[in-house]
Write an enzyme that holds these catalytic residues in place. Structure first.
Site, short mmCIF file in Angstrom:
data_model
loop_
_atom_site.label_atom_id
_atom_site.label_comp_id
_atom_site.label_asym_id
_atom_site.label_seq_id
_atom_site.Cartn_x
_atom_site.Cartn_y
_atom_site.Cartn_z
CE LYS A 1 -4.85 -10.03 -1.12
NZ LYS A 1 -4.74 -8.86 -1.99
CB ALA B 1 -1.62 -5.33 -6.24
CB VAL C 1 -2.68 -0.58 -7.29
CG1 VAL C 1 -3.06 -0.96 -8.72
CG2 VAL C 1 -1.36 -1.13 -6.89
CG ASP D 1 -7.52 -7.36 -4.22
OD1 ASP D 1 -8.04 -6.47 -3.52
OD2 ASP D 1 -6.75 -8.23 -3.77
P1 NAD Z 1 3.89 -7.88 -3.97
O1 NAD Z 1 5.08 -7.87 -3.09
O2 NAD Z 1 3.05 -9.10 -4.09
O3 NAD Z 1 4.34 -7.48 -5.46
C1 NAD Z 1 5.13 -6.36 -5.77
C2 NAD Z 1 5.85 -6.65 -7.07
O4 NAD Z 1 6.53 -5.47 -7.47
C3 NAD Z 1 6.90 -7.76 -6.97
O5 NAD Z 1 6.68 -8.69 -8.00
C4 NAD Z 1 8.24 -7.02 -7.10
O6 NAD Z 1 9.21 -7.80 -7.74
C5 NAD Z 1 7.83 -5.84 -7.93
N1 NAD Z 1 8.67 -4.65 -7.77
C6 NAD Z 1 9.00 -4.04 -6.61
N2 NAD Z 1 9.71 -2.92 -6.88
C7 NAD Z 1 9.81 -2.82 -8.24
C8 NAD Z 1 10.37 -1.87 -9.12
N3 NAD Z 1 10.98 -0.77 -8.66
N4 NAD Z 1 10.28 -2.08 -10.46
C9 NAD Z 1 9.64 -3.17 -10.93
N5 NAD Z 1 9.06 -4.11 -10.14
C10 NAD Z 1 9.15 -3.93 -8.82
O7 NAD Z 1 3.00 -6.63 -3.48
P2 NAD Z 1 1.44 -6.41 -3.77
O8 NAD Z 1 0.64 -7.13 -2.77
O9 NAD Z 1 1.23 -6.69 -5.21
O10 NAD Z 1 1.28 -4.86 -3.45
C11 NAD Z 1 1.83 -3.86 -4.30
C12 NAD Z 1 1.21 -2.53 -3.93
O11 NAD Z 1 -0.20 -2.56 -4.23
C13 NAD Z 1 1.29 -2.19 -2.45
O12 NAD Z 1 1.63 -0.83 -2.31
C14 NAD Z 1 -0.11 -2.41 -1.93
O13 NAD Z 1 -0.43 -1.57 -0.85
C15 NAD Z 1 -0.92 -2.02 -3.14
N6 NAD Z 1 -2.27 -2.61 -3.16
C16 NAD Z 1 -3.32 -1.77 -3.32
C17 NAD Z 1 -4.60 -2.29 -3.34
C18 NAD Z 1 -5.77 -1.35 -3.50
O14 NAD Z 1 -6.89 -1.76 -3.19
N7 NAD Z 1 -5.57 -0.13 -3.99
C19 NAD Z 1 -4.82 -3.67 -3.23
C20 NAD Z 1 -3.71 -4.51 -3.09
C21 NAD Z 1 -2.43 -3.97 -3.05
#
Ligand code: NAD
Length: 302
Positions: A89, A153, A242, A125
């Site tokens: 992305k 996200a 999300v 998004d």
């Molecule tokens: P990512 O890896 O880019 O970011 C996740 C972030 O969460 C990181 O910055 C990490 O440091 C932080 N993190 C992880 N565990 C943590 C905790 N216990 N406490 C605090 N911070 C914590 O991942 P992403 O691409 O942002 O995806 C995150 C979630 O969003 C996934 O489950 C993904 O499936 C979901 N998502 C949903 C949609 C939708 O359309 N509903 C779209 C995109 C992503």
């Protein structure tokens, strides 16, 4: 009997069902994505020829930095556009001719339209979360909101929270530098006050905010559990997750049980596809039909 050649122009006219659309999803781990099915089902319902292909970088033996090659190939072979997901992305930005300002502000693109203007990037998004939020939590207070998770996200959601009128956004992430960077980027838009919260303080902060948006992977099958202690949730709070696989995450279930208003991650997943479909085709999809199809896919265990 005399054989005559068919009138090829007439045959072509009979078969003219408008422009067809070939689109695709580029990224890794995209096998289970429901996005291709959502698009194709809507294309069928609109009477279009609409084909949505998975372009898995792992299968292709390519990395995030090769996304420009995929874009070139898609352009040469007549694709209308591509959705882009992890891990490309951000790397896709360097290969675009134009970037929508909403996508540029958050530094990530998940939808690329290939057309007369070249490759144009959007972020659905962001628009998808905003639309899901307005639809699923109408009228909630948005003076002070806590965002947990400042990854891909989280960045889209943080900017979308500015779009829906949040006054002050508090950002927490296990990686403090990510929270700092996202809070600064949102503050720079000049629309939202921001502050960073340490993860150890999240539960105390929940006593004094209107809502919590959760954007870490916690709650997915591979990352079970709740990102905050269930006892920190209360009826004066709204909670938006999300994570959408499963829809009823442990957080969603715990928040409902404690009387909070809840939005699951399904709406964001559907509305990012609704907005991308419109970008690819120029045709307004039927969002209600796409929500219904999504619900049917989830109910069938897709
Ligand atoms: P990512 O890896 O880019 O970011 C996740 C972030 O969460 C990181 O910055 C990490 O440091 C932080 N993190 C992880 N565990 C943590 C905790 N216990 N406490 C605090 N911070 C914590 O991942 P992403 O691409 O942002 O995806 C995150 C979630 O969003 C996934 O489950 C993904 O499936 C979901 N998502 C949903 C949609 C939708 O359309 N509903 C779209 C995109 C992503």
């Amino acid at each position: 009997m005399t054989l005559t050649l068919p009138d090829l122009d007439a045959v072509a006219r009979d078969r003219d069902e408008g422009p067809g659309h070939l689109v695709g999803l580029v990224g890794t781990g995209i096998g289970p994505s429901l996005t291709p099915a959502l698009h194709e089902h809507e294309g069928d319902a609109q009477g279009m020829r609409y084909l949505y292909r998975r372009l898995d970088l792992d299968v292709l033996g390519l990395g995030a930095h090769d996304v420009g090659r995929v874009l070139d190939a898609a352009r040469l072979t007549g694709f209308s556009g591509l959705n882009v997901t992890h891990p490309a992305k951000q790397t896709v930005l360097a290969h675009l001719d134009r970037i929508d300002p909403d996508a540029a502000a958050l530094g990530a693109v998940n939808t690329v339209v290939l057309g007369p203007e070249g490759a144009v990037g959007h972020n659905t998004d962001r628009s998808g979360f905003a639309r899901s939020f307005r639809r699923g939590l109408p009228g909630v207070a948005v003076d002070r909101v806590l965002l947990l998770g400042a990854g891909g996200a989280g960045a889209a959601v943080a900017h979308a929270l500015g779009d829906v009128g949040v006054g002050e956004l508090l950002v927490a992430d296990a990686d403090r530098s990510r929270a700092d960077a996202l809070a600064a980027a949102v503050r720079d838009t000049g629309r939202v006050r921001t502050a960073v919260v340490g993860t150890a303080d999240v539960e105390a902060v929940l006593r004094g905010v209107d809502g919590l948006v959760h954007a870490t992977p916690t709650g997915m099958a591979a990352h079970p559990g709740t990102p905050v202690a269930p006892d920190a949730l209360h009826p004066g709070l709204w909670v938006a997750d999300v994570v959408y696989r499963p829809l009823a995450t442990a957080l969603v279930t715990a928040a409902r049980a404690r009387g909070a208003r809840v939005l699951d991650g399904g709406g964001m997943a559907v509305f990012q596809a609704v907005d991308a479909f419109r970008h690819f085709t120029g045709v307004e999809p039927d969002a209600g039909r796409m929500l219904g199809h999504f619900a049917a896919l989830v109910a069938a265990g897709a």
